[in-house]
Scaffold this active site. Sequence first.
Site, PDB file in Angstrom:
ATOM      1  N   TYR A 126      45.255 -15.762  -4.332  1.00 57.33           N
ATOM      2  CA  TYR A 126      45.911 -16.198  -3.100  1.00 57.33           C
ATOM      3  C   TYR A 126      45.655 -15.230  -1.946  1.00 57.33           C
ATOM      4  O   TYR A 126      45.783 -14.022  -2.089  1.00 57.33           O
ATOM      5  CB  TYR A 126      47.421 -16.306  -3.321  1.00 57.33           C
ATOM      6  CG  TYR A 126      47.843 -17.399  -4.265  1.00 57.33           C
ATOM      7  CD1 TYR A 126      47.511 -18.725  -4.018  1.00 57.33           C
ATOM      8  CD2 TYR A 126      48.587 -17.091  -5.401  1.00 57.33           C
ATOM      9  CE1 TYR A 126      47.905 -19.719  -4.895  1.00 57.33           C
ATOM     10  CE2 TYR A 126      48.994 -18.092  -6.277  1.00 57.33           C
ATOM     11  CZ  TYR A 126      48.653 -19.409  -6.019  1.00 57.33           C
ATOM     12  OH  TYR A 126      49.043 -20.400  -6.878  1.00 57.33           O
TER      13      TYR A 126
ATOM     14  N   CYS B  49      49.708 -13.387  -9.489  1.00 58.40           N
ATOM     15  CA  CYS B  49      50.325 -14.708  -9.387  1.00 58.40           C
ATOM     16  C   CYS B  49      51.516 -14.822 -10.347  1.00 58.40           C
ATOM     17  O   CYS B  49      51.838 -13.897 -11.080  1.00 58.40           O
ATOM     18  CB  CYS B  49      49.294 -15.781  -9.706  1.00 58.40           C
ATOM     19  SG  CYS B  49      47.764 -15.645  -8.756  1.00 58.40           S
TER      20      CYS B  49
ATOM     21  N   LYS C 137      71.629  -0.736 -22.821  1.00 59.46           N
ATOM     22  CA  LYS C 137      71.957  -1.763 -21.824  1.00 59.46           C
ATOM     23  C   LYS C 137      70.680  -2.436 -21.328  1.00 59.46           C
ATOM     24  O   LYS C 137      69.568  -1.973 -21.592  1.00 59.46           O
ATOM     25  CB  LYS C 137      72.694  -1.117 -20.650  1.00 59.46           C
ATOM     26  CG  LYS C 137      71.848  -0.119 -19.872  1.00 59.46           C
ATOM     27  CD  LYS C 137      72.580   0.454 -18.681  1.00 59.46           C
ATOM     28  CE  LYS C 137      71.686   1.433 -17.913  1.00 59.46           C
ATOM     29  NZ  LYS C 137      72.318   1.901 -16.661  1.00 59.46           N
TER      30      LYS C 137
ATOM     31  N   HIS D 272      78.617  10.255 -13.758  1.00 56.16           N
ATOM     32  CA  HIS D 272      77.169  10.062 -13.758  1.00 56.16           C
ATOM     33  C   HIS D 272      76.552  10.801 -12.575  1.00 56.16           C
ATOM     34  O   HIS D 272      77.058  10.726 -11.453  1.00 56.16           O
ATOM     35  CB  HIS D 272      76.841   8.566 -13.656  1.00 56.16           C
ATOM     36  CG  HIS D 272      75.428   8.215 -13.995  1.00 56.16           C
ATOM     37  ND1 HIS D 272      74.908   8.393 -15.262  1.00 56.16           N
ATOM     38  CD2 HIS D 272      74.424   7.692 -13.251  1.00 56.16           C
ATOM     39  CE1 HIS D 272      73.651   7.984 -15.279  1.00 56.16           C
ATOM     40  NE2 HIS D 272      73.330   7.566 -14.059  1.00 56.16           N
TER      41      HIS D 272
ATOM     42  N   ASP E 171      51.857 -16.632 -13.064  1.00 52.71           N
ATOM     43  CA  ASP E 171      51.528 -16.732 -14.483  1.00 52.71           C
ATOM     44  C   ASP E 171      50.289 -15.953 -14.882  1.00 52.71           C
ATOM     45  O   ASP E 171      49.932 -15.939 -16.059  1.00 52.71           O
ATOM     46  CB  ASP E 171      51.263 -18.205 -14.853  1.00 52.71           C
ATOM     47  CG  ASP E 171      52.275 -19.144 -14.257  1.00 52.71           C
ATOM     48  OD1 ASP E 171      53.462 -18.988 -14.558  1.00 52.71           O
ATOM     49  OD2 ASP E 171      51.868 -20.021 -13.464  1.00 52.71           O
TER      50      ASP E 171
ATOM     51  N   ARG F 235      79.566   5.121  -6.655  1.00 47.76           N
ATOM     52  CA  ARG F 235      79.287   3.819  -7.244  1.00 47.76           C
ATOM     53  C   ARG F 235      80.567   3.398  -7.968  1.00 47.76           C
ATOM     54  O   ARG F 235      81.575   3.133  -7.323  1.00 47.76           O
ATOM     55  CB  ARG F 235      78.059   3.924  -8.164  1.00 47.76           C
ATOM     56  CG  ARG F 235      77.361   2.629  -8.431  1.00 47.76           C
ATOM     57  CD  ARG F 235      76.045   2.827  -9.170  1.00 47.76           C
ATOM     58  NE  ARG F 235      76.207   3.463 -10.472  1.00 47.76           N
ATOM     59  CZ  ARG F 235      75.205   3.674 -11.331  1.00 47.76           C
ATOM     60  NH1 ARG F 235      73.974   3.322 -11.006  1.00 47.76           N
ATOM     61  NH2 ARG F 235      75.424   4.254 -12.495  1.00 47.76           N
TER      62      ARG F 235
ATOM     63  N   ARG G 200      74.063  11.139 -22.873  1.00 49.59           N
ATOM     64  CA  ARG G 200      73.657   9.733 -22.886  1.00 49.59           C
ATOM     65  C   ARG G 200      72.137   9.658 -22.715  1.00 49.59           C
ATOM     66  O   ARG G 200      71.604  10.011 -21.665  1.00 49.59           O
ATOM     67  CB  ARG G 200      74.357   8.964 -21.765  1.00 49.59           C
ATOM     68  CG  ARG G 200      75.881   9.028 -21.841  1.00 49.59           C
ATOM     69  CD  ARG G 200      76.530   8.130 -20.780  1.00 49.59           C
ATOM     70  NE  ARG G 200      76.128   8.465 -19.423  1.00 49.59           N
ATOM     71  CZ  ARG G 200      76.773   9.326 -18.631  1.00 49.59           C
ATOM     72  NH1 ARG G 200      77.851   9.964 -19.076  1.00 49.59           N
ATOM     73  NH2 ARG G 200      76.346   9.557 -17.409  1.00 49.59           N
TER      74      ARG G 200
END
Length: 367
Positions: free
Chosen positions: A258, A305, A33, A159, A307, A127, A215
Site C-alpha cells: 500500500y 498489511c 498478566k 510500583h 494479514d 497511577r 515481582r
Amino acid sequence: MNADLLVDLDQYRANLAALRAYAPDALQMAVVKANAYGHGMVPMARAARQGGADWLGVATPAEALELRAAGDRGPLLCWLAVPGAPFAELVAADVEVTASGVDQLQAIAAAGDRPRVQLKVDTGLSRNGAFGPQWDELVAAAARLQEAGSIEVSGIWSHFASADDPDNPSNDHQESVFRAAVDQLASAGVDPGVRHLANSAAAVTRPSSHFDLVRMGIASYGIDPDPAVHVPEVRPVLTARTVLANVKRVPAGASVSYGWRWTADRETTLGLVPVGYGEGIHRTASNRAEVGFDGKRAPVRGTICMDQLVVDLGDRPARIGDPVTVFGPGDDGEPTAQDWADAAGTIAYEIVTRLAGRWSRTYRGER
C-alpha cells in the site's frame, strides 16, 4: 504451521531461577498478566509454579479466576479492579486482592469472611494506589477493619516509575516514600505483611528495594526491561515463526504494498510473510523491521498489511513454504523482540503482548 509462537517453558523456568539469584532473600512473584505478556497465561503460570515461583501476579479479576479455574492453588495477587468487581468470587477462590482506596477496601471487606487484602500506596507513579490524605484514610480504615475482624492485611506494595533508569532520582524518592508508608501502617497497629516494591528492573539493579518479595515480569520472559538494563543470565522464551506464502522475482522499479512506500532499485526476490497487524505486528515498523530467513536477516519492504508483509530476499533461493522467523532469541541470526521494538519506535513489552489474531502456540518443555 502457518503462524506459530514457540514458547520454551524450560527456558522460562531457567530464567526464573537465574533471576532468583539477584534477590535470594526475597520471595519471587512471577507476573503472568496480559496473557503472560503474550506467551499464554495458564501454561506459563503452571511452569512458574514448577520453577519455584512463590507467588503469581495478575492485573484483573478475570485473570485471577481463570488461573483458579485451571487448577492453580498457590499464593495469587490481583491488583486492578473497578466498581462491581467480583470480590466475593475472588475471596472464595483464595485470591489476595489489592485495595487502593477506602471504598475499595470496604467492598473487599464485605465480600467474605476476613479476606486477605494488600494495600497499595502511590509512591509517585500517580497511577493506582492511595496518595497523601487518601493513604492516611486507607491506613486508618485498614486498622479499624482489621481490629473488627473484617479483613486481614497481608501486604503493602507500590510500583516504580523509573526502575529501568537506575540513576533516576525518582527511584530514591519512591523507595523513601514506600518505607515511610510501611512505618505508618505499622504505627497504626497493622502488621504490614509482605512488602514489595521491586519489578524486574529494580530486582536486578536495586537491592535496597527487594524487601520481602520481588515481582518478576518482563525479565522472566528473557527480555531486558530496557536496553540500559541488560540481564545477561536470561534468554528470550518466545519465537514467532511462520512460512513463506508466496515468492516472486520482480524487476527494478517494482513498487511494494500500500502506498508504494518502497520501490526496488534492482531486480530482487520478494517473499510474502502471512502475518500482519491483525496478528499484532506493528505497522509502524514498515520499511524498518527485519525477519530471519535461511540464517540471515531479510528487510521488510513497504507497508505492513493486516494479514501479511513483504520481505526482500535479494538473490537468495526461496520457495513457498520455506520457514521464516519473525523474531526470536537471536541465536540463528534472526531479529529479537527488542529489534522489532526499535524498528517500531516502542518497547519490547508491546511487541510480545500485542501478539493476537491467528497465531497458534506450541509449548516446548511441558511437564
